[in-house]
Scaffold this active site. Structure first.
Site, short mmCIF file in Angstrom:
data_model
loop_
_atom_site.label_atom_id
_atom_site.label_comp_id
_atom_site.label_asym_id
_atom_site.label_seq_id
_atom_site.Cartn_x
_atom_site.Cartn_y
_atom_site.Cartn_z
CB ILE A 135 16.61 13.22 -1.12
CG1 ILE A 135 17.77 13.63 -2.03
CG2 ILE A 135 15.35 14.02 -1.46
CD1 ILE A 135 17.62 13.22 -3.48
CG ASP A 181 12.29 -4.60 2.03
OD1 ASP A 181 11.91 -3.88 1.08
OD2 ASP A 181 13.15 -5.48 1.93
CB THR A 186 14.95 -1.55 -3.49
OG1 THR A 186 15.26 -2.37 -2.38
CG2 THR A 186 14.50 -0.18 -3.00
CB THR A 204 16.76 10.17 -11.08
OG1 THR A 204 17.98 10.63 -11.63
CG2 THR A 204 16.44 8.81 -11.72
CG ASP A 205 18.91 14.25 -14.03
OD1 ASP A 205 19.30 13.22 -13.46
OD2 ASP A 205 19.61 15.29 -14.11
CD GLU A 206 21.78 9.03 -12.97
OE1 GLU A 206 21.97 7.86 -13.33
OE2 GLU A 206 22.48 9.60 -12.13
CE1 TYR A 214 18.91 5.35 -8.79
CE2 TYR A 214 19.86 6.78 -10.46
CZ TYR A 214 19.05 6.61 -9.35
OH TYR A 214 18.40 7.69 -8.80
CB SER A 215 19.07 5.44 -15.32
OG SER A 215 19.90 4.79 -16.22
CE LYS A 244 14.22 6.60 -8.89
NZ LYS A 244 13.58 6.58 -7.54
CE LYS A 258 24.84 7.86 -4.38
NZ LYS A 258 23.63 8.15 -3.63
CG ASP A 270 34.76 7.02 -17.88
OD1 ASP A 270 34.19 7.45 -16.85
OD2 ASP A 270 34.57 7.49 -19.01
CE1 TYR A 273 36.45 5.60 -6.85
CE2 TYR A 273 35.45 5.09 -4.75
CZ TYR A 273 35.37 5.66 -5.99
OH TYR A 273 34.22 6.30 -6.38
P1 NAD Z 1 19.85 7.34 -0.46
O1 NAD Z 1 20.54 6.14 -1.02
O2 NAD Z 1 20.64 8.34 0.31
O3 NAD Z 1 18.65 6.87 0.50
C1 NAD Z 1 17.78 5.83 0.16
C2 NAD Z 1 17.01 5.45 1.42
O4 NAD Z 1 16.10 4.39 1.07
C3 NAD Z 1 17.89 4.92 2.57
O5 NAD Z 1 17.49 5.47 3.79
C4 NAD Z 1 17.63 3.42 2.55
O6 NAD Z 1 17.80 2.81 3.82
C5 NAD Z 1 16.19 3.35 2.06
N1 NAD Z 1 15.86 2.08 1.41
C6 NAD Z 1 16.58 1.43 0.45
N2 NAD Z 1 15.97 0.28 0.12
C7 NAD Z 1 14.82 0.21 0.86
C8 NAD Z 1 13.75 -0.73 0.95
N3 NAD Z 1 13.75 -1.84 0.21
N4 NAD Z 1 12.73 -0.46 1.80
C9 NAD Z 1 12.73 0.66 2.57
N5 NAD Z 1 13.74 1.57 2.55
C10 NAD Z 1 14.76 1.35 1.69
O7 NAD Z 1 19.11 7.99 -1.70
P2 NAD Z 1 18.85 9.54 -2.02
O8 NAD Z 1 20.03 10.08 -2.73
O9 NAD Z 1 18.33 10.21 -0.82
O10 NAD Z 1 17.68 9.39 -3.10
C11 NAD Z 1 16.31 9.35 -2.68
C12 NAD Z 1 15.43 9.26 -3.91
O11 NAD Z 1 15.67 10.39 -4.75
C13 NAD Z 1 15.73 8.03 -4.78
O12 NAD Z 1 14.51 7.56 -5.27
C14 NAD Z 1 16.59 8.57 -5.90
O13 NAD Z 1 16.41 7.81 -7.07
C15 NAD Z 1 16.03 9.97 -6.06
N6 NAD Z 1 16.97 11.00 -6.58
C16 NAD Z 1 18.20 11.16 -6.02
C17 NAD Z 1 19.03 12.19 -6.50
C18 NAD Z 1 20.39 12.44 -5.90
O14 NAD Z 1 21.15 13.25 -6.45
N7 NAD Z 1 20.75 11.83 -4.79
C19 NAD Z 1 18.60 13.01 -7.55
C20 NAD Z 1 17.33 12.79 -8.11
C21 NAD Z 1 16.51 11.78 -7.60
O1 DAU Z 2 21.18 12.91 -11.76
C1 DAU Z 2 20.58 12.45 -10.59
C2 DAU Z 2 21.38 11.31 -10.03
O2 DAU Z 2 22.58 11.86 -9.49
C3 DAU Z 2 20.63 10.52 -8.96
O3 DAU Z 2 19.52 9.91 -9.54
C4 DAU Z 2 21.54 9.45 -8.33
O4 DAU Z 2 20.85 8.79 -7.29
C5 DAU Z 2 22.76 10.15 -7.79
O5 DAU Z 2 23.66 9.19 -7.25
C6 DAU Z 2 23.46 10.95 -8.87
O6 DAU Z 2 24.06 10.10 -9.88
P1 DAU Z 2 25.52 10.38 -10.49
O7 DAU Z 2 26.06 9.10 -11.00
O8 DAU Z 2 25.51 11.55 -11.40
O9 DAU Z 2 26.29 10.84 -9.13
P2 DAU Z 2 27.74 10.50 -8.55
O10 DAU Z 2 27.97 11.40 -7.39
O11 DAU Z 2 27.95 9.03 -8.35
O12 DAU Z 2 28.71 10.96 -9.73
C7 DAU Z 2 28.71 12.30 -10.21
C8 DAU Z 2 29.71 12.37 -11.36
O13 DAU Z 2 31.04 12.18 -10.83
C9 DAU Z 2 29.52 11.28 -12.40
O14 DAU Z 2 29.82 11.81 -13.67
C10 DAU Z 2 30.56 10.22 -12.02
C11 DAU Z 2 31.67 11.04 -11.41
N1 DAU Z 2 32.47 10.38 -10.35
C12 DAU Z 2 31.79 9.80 -9.32
C13 DAU Z 2 32.47 9.18 -8.29
C14 DAU Z 2 31.72 8.50 -7.17
C15 DAU Z 2 33.85 10.43 -10.37
O15 DAU Z 2 34.47 11.01 -11.30
N2 DAU Z 2 34.53 9.83 -9.34
C16 DAU Z 2 33.90 9.19 -8.31
O16 DAU Z 2 34.59 8.63 -7.42
#
Ligand code: NAD
Ligand code: DAU
Length: 349
Positions: free
Chosen positions: A13, A60, A101, A131-133, A156-157, A160, A195, A286, A347
């Site tokens: 993001i 960092d 972090t 995040t919504d989590e 994680y959640s 956050k 993911k 699961d 896996y």
């Molecule tokens: P990501 O894991 O792809 O990226 C995280 C970035 O943070 C990476 O570039 C990593 O190098 C950097 N980072 C990690 N630890 C660090 C540290 N200690 N100091 C400096 N940099 C550091 O994550 P993302 O999916 O892009 O998520 C970004 C933000 O959005 C997060 O806060 C996450 O909780 C939130 N978010 C993600 C999703 C989603 O679906 N991916 C949804 C809602 C909110």
């Molecule tokens: O809701 C926002 C969140 O969405 C963000 O805050 C997180 O950073 C982001 O990783 C994401 O979390 P989820 O756990 O929902 O995403 P993930 O892609 O890991 O998993 C999506 C769904 O798929 C979840 O129900 C678990 C399932 N899953 C995931 C993986 C990796 C599988 O069934 N098989 C898999 O191998």
């Protein structure tokens, strides 16, 4: 003019957000601070790396001295805080990295911002991307709204949620100007293939099993990443200080229905017989404590700030698949080395 610190700008993001701000606002100076963990990748930002209003710093967010020196040098007026450990499965095996972090890193950043801004908070902003989590897990009905009680259920959640609480505490205690947004699941280009969506795209390309946790009935609410960063842009510029905004696209899918849609689209794009990719579906153990359903009510954002998602899911998914098919080198680079070890641990082969 604004001097903006984006943390985690080399991640999924963060890279979309950095690109948007660098290109759309040439008058802003953007500094991207990223530790470059396994999830951070400067290839995500190749197209803007030489932009005159962009600087990358490897570091960092837990490093207080580094933060202080960056504040001294760049005199930041705003922070867009994206850096985090973001993968739920990794938080189950290594919760302390998430505390470090997501909690300690966020509080370190808050503390340094508060110290630098304490004599004049006017025009300053600490924007926390969340995040919504944090709201926990829904049953078959209902939606998360901004004042849904927090009920995080994974490490994680929980990390956050803790960071959200600290951000609000700095607002109430020290009057730090803050905004928070809580978004649903994102998808799109540059998504790390641990993911669900990019992992399945990668495995379909390579004819590998598609791991579905449990019965595949868990529901997620998917939003195209460019829509997420456009919402952040809207909130950054027009949202109210001290407020929280939920971001989502009213786009709920069970995991199994989503992966079947992906299989169908990729049969066509890879010229495979219809039904070929579905044969890769594999039900696996699961996730521990797997949240059943997430669904965001983004009415506040729509009514107060006029934001709406721009893409239908099938179209966004098609764009995403096309990007991965055109960027197999990116996939190969991020799935080699350390990630390969993680994958085998999760896996098997
Ligand atoms: P990501 O894991 O792809 O990226 C995280 C970035 O943070 C990476 O570039 C990593 O190098 C950097 N980072 C990690 N630890 C660090 C540290 N200690 N100091 C400096 N940099 C550091 O994550 P993302 O999916 O892009 O998520 C970004 C933000 O959005 C997060 O806060 C996450 O909780 C939130 N978010 C993600 C999703 C989603 O679906 N991916 C949804 C809602 C909110
Ligand atoms: O809701 C926002 C969140 O969405 C963000 O805050 C997180 O950073 C982001 O990783 C994401 O979390 P989820 O756990 O929902 O995403 P993930 O892609 O890991 O998993 C999506 C769904 O798929 C979840 O129900 C678990 C399932 N899953 C995931 C993986 C990796 C599988 O069934 N098989 C898999 O191998």
């Amino acid at each position: 003019m604004a001097n903006i610190l984006i943390t985690g700008g080399a991640g999924f993001i963060g890279s979309h957000l950095t690109r948007l701000f660098v290109n759309k606002y040439p008058q802003y100076q953007i500094v991207n601070l990223d530790k470059l963990t396994y999830a951070g990748n400067l290839e995500n930002l190749k197209d803007i790396e030489n932009a005159p209003n962009y600087t990358f710093v490897k570091g960092d967010i837990c490093d207080e001295q580094l933060l202080q020196s960056l504040f001294e040098k760049y005199q930041f007026t705003s922070i867009l805080h994206c850096a985090a450990e973001s993968h739920v499965d990794r938080s189950i095996t290594d919760p302390l990295s998430f505390v470090r972090t997501n909690v300690i890193g966020t509080v370190t950043l808050l503390q340094v911002a508060k110290e630098f801004w304490k004599n004049n908070m006017d025009g300053k902003l600490f924007y926390h991307i969340s995040t919504d989590e944090v709201y926990g897990s829904l049953g078959e009905t209902g939606f998360f709204v901004e004042d849904t009680a927090y009920d995080p259920r994974s490490p994680y959640s929980a990390s956050k949620a803790s960071s959200d609480h600290f951000v609000r505490a700095y607002h109430h205690t020290y009057k730090l100007p803050i905004k928070i947004s809580n978004c649903s699941n994102n998808y799109g280009p540059f998504h790390f293939p641990e993911k669900l969506i990019p992992l399945c795209i990668h495995n379909i390309i390579n004819n590998k099993p598609l791991p579905i946790y449990g019965k595949g009935e868990n529901v997620r609410d998917w939003l195209f990443v460019e829509d997420h960063v456009s919402a952040i842009d809207t909130i950054f510029h027009n949202g109210k200080i001290g407020e929280t905004y939920n971001i989502g696209g009213h786009n709920e899918w069970t995991n199994i229905a989503l992966v079947k849609e992906l299989c169908k689209q990729m049969d066509a794009k890879l010229n495979r017989e219809p039904g070929t990719n579905e044969k890769l579906l594999t039900y696996v153990t699961d996730r521990a404590g797997h949240d059943m359903r997430y669904a965001i009510d983004a009415t506040k954002l729509k009514e107060e700030l006029g934001w709406m998602p721009s893409l239908q899911f099938e179209e966004g998914l098609s764009k995403t698949i096309d990007w991965y098919l055109a960027n197999t080198e990116w996939l190969t680079n991020v799935t080699s080395g350390a990630y390969q070890k993680y994958y085998e641990g999760m896996y098997g082969a």
